[in-house]
Design a protein around this motif. Structure first.
Motif, PDB file in Angstrom:
ATOM      1  N   ALA A   1     121.334 -52.095  13.248  1.00 22.45           N
ATOM      2  CA  ALA A   1     122.349 -52.188  12.202  1.00 22.45           C
ATOM      3  C   ALA A   1     123.741 -52.131  12.811  1.00 22.45           C
ATOM      4  CB  ALA A   1     122.163 -51.064  11.189  1.00 22.45           C
TER       5      ALA A   1
ATOM      6  N   GLY B   1     123.111 -56.947  10.712  1.00 23.34           N
ATOM      7  CA  GLY B   1     122.317 -56.450  11.832  1.00 23.34           C
ATOM      8  C   GLY B   1     122.319 -57.395  13.015  1.00 23.34           C
TER       9      GLY B   1
ATOM     10  N   MET C   1     116.856 -51.794  11.595  1.00 23.00           N
ATOM     11  CA  MET C   1     116.549 -52.627  10.435  1.00 23.00           C
ATOM     12  C   MET C   1     115.152 -53.199  10.598  1.00 23.00           C
ATOM     13  SD  MET C   1     119.877 -54.966   9.597  1.00 23.00           S
ATOM     14  CE  MET C   1     121.248 -54.309   8.647  1.00 23.00           C
TER      15      MET C   1
ATOM     16  N   TYR D   1     125.755 -52.188   8.008  1.00 26.86           N
ATOM     17  CA  TYR D   1     124.936 -52.326   6.803  1.00 26.86           C
ATOM     18  C   TYR D   1     125.638 -51.649   5.628  1.00 26.86           C
ATOM     19  CZ  TYR D   1     121.270 -51.456   3.406  1.00 26.86           C
ATOM     20  OH  TYR D   1     120.547 -51.373   2.238  1.00 26.86           O
TER      21      TYR D   1
ATOM     22  N   VAL E   1     116.338 -50.121   6.147  1.00 21.30           N
ATOM     23  CA  VAL E   1     117.218 -49.550   7.166  1.00 21.30           C
ATOM     24  C   VAL E   1     116.913 -48.076   7.325  1.00 21.30           C
ATOM     25  CG1 VAL E   1     119.600 -49.126   7.868  1.00 21.30           C
ATOM     26  CG2 VAL E   1     119.016 -51.226   6.640  1.00 21.30           C
TER      27      VAL E   1
END
Length: 294
Positions: free
Chosen positions: A113, A54, A17, A116, A12
């Motif tokens: 993301a 994600g 991602m 996350y 990330v």
């Protein structure tokens, strides 16, 4: 290499991602068609991106095939394309190579993301949830290592041929981000995945209920298959694990059910490092792409 890259299933950077995954085509079973291989290759990457909070966006593919299998390329690429389109992603490039062996396939996925979380957010007492019961692939793998002596229900073969990760996992993350402390997929097998969690967090998991399907357990009993063997010969079931705040898990469970999932609260985070069931330590066991079953 950065700490993020070595300690998690995806990399990330900001809101992006990144994930790459692949396999040798020799690992696949004879009931699979070339289309299924393409589909499954994408699902492996999508599962990691969705399970880590994600939204999958862009994909690239690299494919190597023996010249005797060139006729399969079109169907493999069709499977890749359909899987990407199903999740509203975009195929943005790829490469095709010759291979002296059975061949291989690699997929790169780039996602956005949504929510996350690193292992640093996990707390003692957090509840551990899996999105649906597992074990279907264990029956296939155990039958395979026993020369197909175990009869495999058609339903299990279809789940293996055409796995689907619920795309609405994104909604679970966006609506409950504050109460989700960590997440990951279990494509490497339940026990391997749980050990990834405890080794990264330096905490432990007390399993209160094995999240294995009742129908799988019935087949296992008929063939005298031990629970430990179901756990060892597992993997490639694209369910997700959520580690959530102990005061909020009921709400998340209810939302999962509304989205068509069959969630199971099967464990709790503890200070005792390792994975335990009924007070006993379960050793790390499963599949390794270099070592095979261990």
């Amino acid at each position: 290499m950065s700490d993020n890259a070595t300690n998690d299933d995806v990399y990330v950077e900001g809101k992006n991602m990144y994930k790459i995954d692949g396999f040798q085509l020799s690992y696949e079973f004879n009931f699979l068609e070339s289309y299924d291989i393409g589909w499954r290759s994408v699902i492996g990457v999508i599962s990691d991106i969705l399970s880590k909070g994600g939204s999958p966006k862009f994909f690239l593919a690299s494919l190597g095939l023996n010249k005797n299998r060139l006729k399969e390329i079109e169907n493999i690429l069709k499977g890749i394309s359909d899987a990407i389109n199903y999740y509203k992603g975009s195929y943005v490039g790829g490469d095709t190579n010759s291979s002296d062996n059975n061949g291989w396939i690699d997929i790169v996925g780039i996602g956005e993301a949504v929510c996350y979380k690193s292992v640093d957010n996990i707390k003692r007492g957090d509840k551990v949830i899996i999105t649906s019961p597992i074990g279907y692939n264990s029956i296939i793998f155990i039958s395979y290592v026993n020369n197909w002596k175990i009869s495999i229900p058609l339903k299990y073969k279809l789940k293996y041929k055409h796995p689907i990760v619920n795309p609405h996992l994104q909604d679970i993350f966006s609506q409950n981000c504050d109460n989700i402390h960590y997440s990951l997929d279990i494509s490497d097998g339940l026990i391997v995945s749980l050990y990834n969690l405890v080794e990264r967090s330096k905490l432990g998991i007390e399993i209160t209920k094995m999240p294995v399907s009742e129908e799988v357990l019935n087949i296992a009993n008929n063939y005298k298959i031990r629970l430990l063997d179901l756990l060892k010969f597992s993997g490639e079931e694209y369910e997700s694990i959520f580690v959530v705040d102990k005061d909020s898990y009921h709400k998340i469970i209810n939302q999962m059910k509304l989205l068509g999932l069959n969630p199971v609260v099967f464990g709790e985070i503890s200070d005792r490092q390792g994975v335990y069931f009924n007070g006993e330590l379960i050793r790390k066991t499963g599949w390794d792409n270099f070592l095979g079953w261990f």
